[in-house]
Design an enzyme around this catalytic site. Structure first.
Site, PDB file in Angstrom:
ATOM      1  N   HIS A   1      41.254  48.127  42.227  1.00 53.67           N
ATOM      2  CA  HIS A   1      42.896  48.613  42.103  1.00 53.67           C
ATOM      3  C   HIS A   1      42.929  49.888  41.023  1.00 53.67           C
ATOM      4  O   HIS A   1      43.722  50.373  40.865  1.00 53.67           O
ATOM      5  CB  HIS A   1      43.597  47.413  41.599  1.00 53.67           C
ATOM      6  CG  HIS A   1      43.318  47.011  40.016  1.00 53.67           C
ATOM      7  ND1 HIS A   1      42.831  45.856  39.939  1.00 53.67           N
ATOM      8  CD2 HIS A   1      44.002  47.359  39.096  1.00 53.67           C
ATOM      9  CE1 HIS A   1      42.720  45.556  38.683  1.00 53.67           C
ATOM     10  NE2 HIS A   1      43.295  46.510  38.143  1.00 53.67           N
TER      11      HIS A   1
ATOM     12  N   ASP B   1      38.463  43.117  45.097  1.00 55.95           N
ATOM     13  CA  ASP B   1      38.935  43.952  44.141  1.00 55.95           C
ATOM     14  C   ASP B   1      37.804  44.560  43.319  1.00 55.95           C
ATOM     15  O   ASP B   1      37.697  44.747  42.194  1.00 55.95           O
ATOM     16  CB  ASP B   1      39.867  43.206  43.031  1.00 55.95           C
ATOM     17  CG  ASP B   1      40.705  44.143  42.276  1.00 55.95           C
ATOM     18  OD1 ASP B   1      40.819  45.547  42.866  1.00 55.95           O
ATOM     19  OD2 ASP B   1      41.195  43.920  41.202  1.00 55.95           O
TER      20      ASP B   1
ATOM     21  N   SER C   1      40.934  46.676  32.882  1.00 57.53           N
ATOM     22  CA  SER C   1      40.633  46.384  34.416  1.00 57.53           C
ATOM     23  C   SER C   1      39.349  47.255  34.613  1.00 57.53           C
ATOM     24  O   SER C   1      39.413  48.328  34.617  1.00 57.53           O
ATOM     25  CB  SER C   1      41.571  46.853  35.196  1.00 57.53           C
ATOM     26  OG  SER C   1      42.871  45.891  35.340  1.00 57.53           O
TER      27      SER C   1
END
Length: 479
Positions: free
Chosen positions: A99, A130, A208
């Protein structure tokens, strides 16, 4: 296994594994500072420019506040997403979250304490886990992190997270594993294989894709998600999932998975297990079977309870889905079933899960001619709008350009280039037309004066003659 994948693994492993140790340290090391010092060089910042970012973009307000970008323009106005990654191979291969780079038209990577910028190439990504791999070219060898053993993690074990929360680069947080095998959260809202490590080490937007490290400094997770309604709760993807999908991402850019063609119930109560008469009350109930799928061809029926998959006992529906997905299409497996009071073993030929293969996004379009050579266009300032008697206003700027990455913004007044006054557009064009290497700009922004060092971008004509230009090397990176 595809031929390309086999050749790739035969030539060189994708990562370095931490030595297996019978006794693993689970408490904080003697020196947290030493662990961070050895790990930090392998962690990178990632800036992904995308064409999406309308009024509902959750990071838009933050980006505007921190970087002065955005505004009230249309939703297709490019915006920058901030994330983290880490080197898994010394030739520039980087692991991160899918993402972080989703929909990106341009990806840059910031390396080292001086945050030197490199243009990155997307090697591949997998929506279901992901995860993504990037590659940069440059000053090899790059420092790498070794991969640890997420399967051996214990709740209460000490961990450290490194990343760029809210764009604050090279930030470190510590905590413990507060839960493992967290499958009841879905941060993306899309179907996937979620098996999160839950931790109280602070993980915020921008973390992230960064590493979650154990007490040896080995990667045991990839930081992935934040619980916006909670505090002290973050989630990381177990590194074992990177081990599973990484080789396919590196070899072909996407993951090929198998399927059985069944629907299963998420859980089976003790009462339901008793009604089926399942020994030990363990298994996964089949609720639907797709016509002409692998399961139907093997004879699996609605109401069957799957108890094993190729020799491994099956207790959870998640585990059955994951075992199936990670098995190579075309392999014949043994499926243990409990049906009508007796145990059966079916032979099932798994097939490739339907769906279009992933295709890399098209390359970012080049700068418009009027924005050469630095990525911005200039125009005469309104009469009386400058106290200096000369200078040109930056009228538009490409968010993928070296100028934007260096900090130049729309509305800046360019006063000098390499110490020479910029009188008008004609003199500006003359000054930059034959320029090579780095140019020094002297800029006025409101009451502030600033200097910027910019490297000339490749001209449009040159790019049109060579559309397959590879990713830029370290020599082309922005200083």
């Amino acid at each position: 296994m595809t031929l390309a994948l086999a050749l790739l693994l035969a030539i060189r492993p994708l990562w370095t594994d931490a030595p297996t140790a019978k006794e693993r340290p689970t408490a904080p090391p003697v020196s947290i500072a030493a662990l961070v010092k050895s790990s930090m060089p392998a962690v990178v910042g990632i800036v992904a420019t995308t064409a999406r970012g309308g009024a509902n973009d959750p990071f838009r307000e933050f980006l505007e506040r921190m970087y002065g970008q955005g505004g009230s323009g249309p939703s297709e106005t490019p915006v920058r997403g901030i994330g983290t990654g880490f080197f898994i191979r010394s030739d520039g291969l980087i692991a991160t979250n899918g993402h972080v780079i989703e929909g990106a038209t341009d990806i840059t990577v910031q390396v080292g304490e001086d945050e030197r910028v490199y243009r990155a190439t997307l090697v591949g990504h997998d929506d279901a886990t992901d995860l993504a791999l990037l590659r940069i070219e440059g000053d090899k060898p790059f420092p790498v992190l070794v991969l640890g053993e997420s399967d051996r993690l214990e709740v209460g074990e000490w961990v450290v997270a490194i990343g760029n929360p809210f764009g604050l680069s090279r930030s470190v947080t510590t905590g413990i594993v507060s839960f493992k095998g967290r499958r009841d959260v879905n941060p993306s809202g899309r179907p996937g294989y979620y098996d999160f490590i839950q931790t109280d080490a602070a993980i915020n937007p921008g973390n992230s894709g960064g590493p979650l490290l154990d007490a040896r400094g080995a990667v045991i997770g990839i930081n992935a998600a934040v619980n916006p309604s909670g505090q002290g709760i973050g989630f990381a993807i177990p590194v074992e999932q990177l081990r599973d999908v990484g080789p396919q991402l590196a070899a072909q850019g996407h993951v090929v998975r198998s399927y059985m063609g069944i629907s299963v119930q998420e859980s089976m109560s003790a009462e339901l297990a008793e009604s089926f008469g399942v020994p030990g009350g363990k298994g996964v109930v089949v609720t639907d079977v797709a016509a002409d799928g692998p399961a139907a061809r093997a004879g699996l029926k609605v109401g069957d309870v799957v108890t094993s998959f190729d020799g491994e006992a099956v207790i959870e529906s998640y585990r059955l889905r994951w075992l199936t997905a990670r098995t190579t299409p075309g392999k014949r497996v043994r499926v243990g079933v409990w049906r009508s009071g007796r145990a059966l073993e079916l032979s099932m030929l798994l097939l490739e899960k339907p769906g279009s293969p992933w295709q890399p996004p098209p390359g970012a379009p080049g700068l418009r001619r009027e924005q050469e050579p630095f990525g911005f266009a200039v125009d005469e300032p309104p009469a009386g709008d400058t106290d200096h008697g000369h200078g040109l206003r930056v009228s538009s700027i490409d968010l993928r350009s070296c100028a934007y990455r260096a900090g130049v913004r729309e509305g800046d007044l360019i006063l000098e280039i390499d110490g020479h006054p910029v009188a008008d557009k004609a003199s500006y064009r003359t000054m930059v037309s034959g320029m090579t290497g780095i140019a020094r700009l002297y800029v006025r922004r409101g009451s502030k004066a600033l200097f910027f060092g910019l490297r000339r971008e490749a001209p449009v004509a040159a790019r049109e003659k060579a559309p397959g230009v590879p990713a830029r090397s370290a020599d082309d990176a922005v200083p």
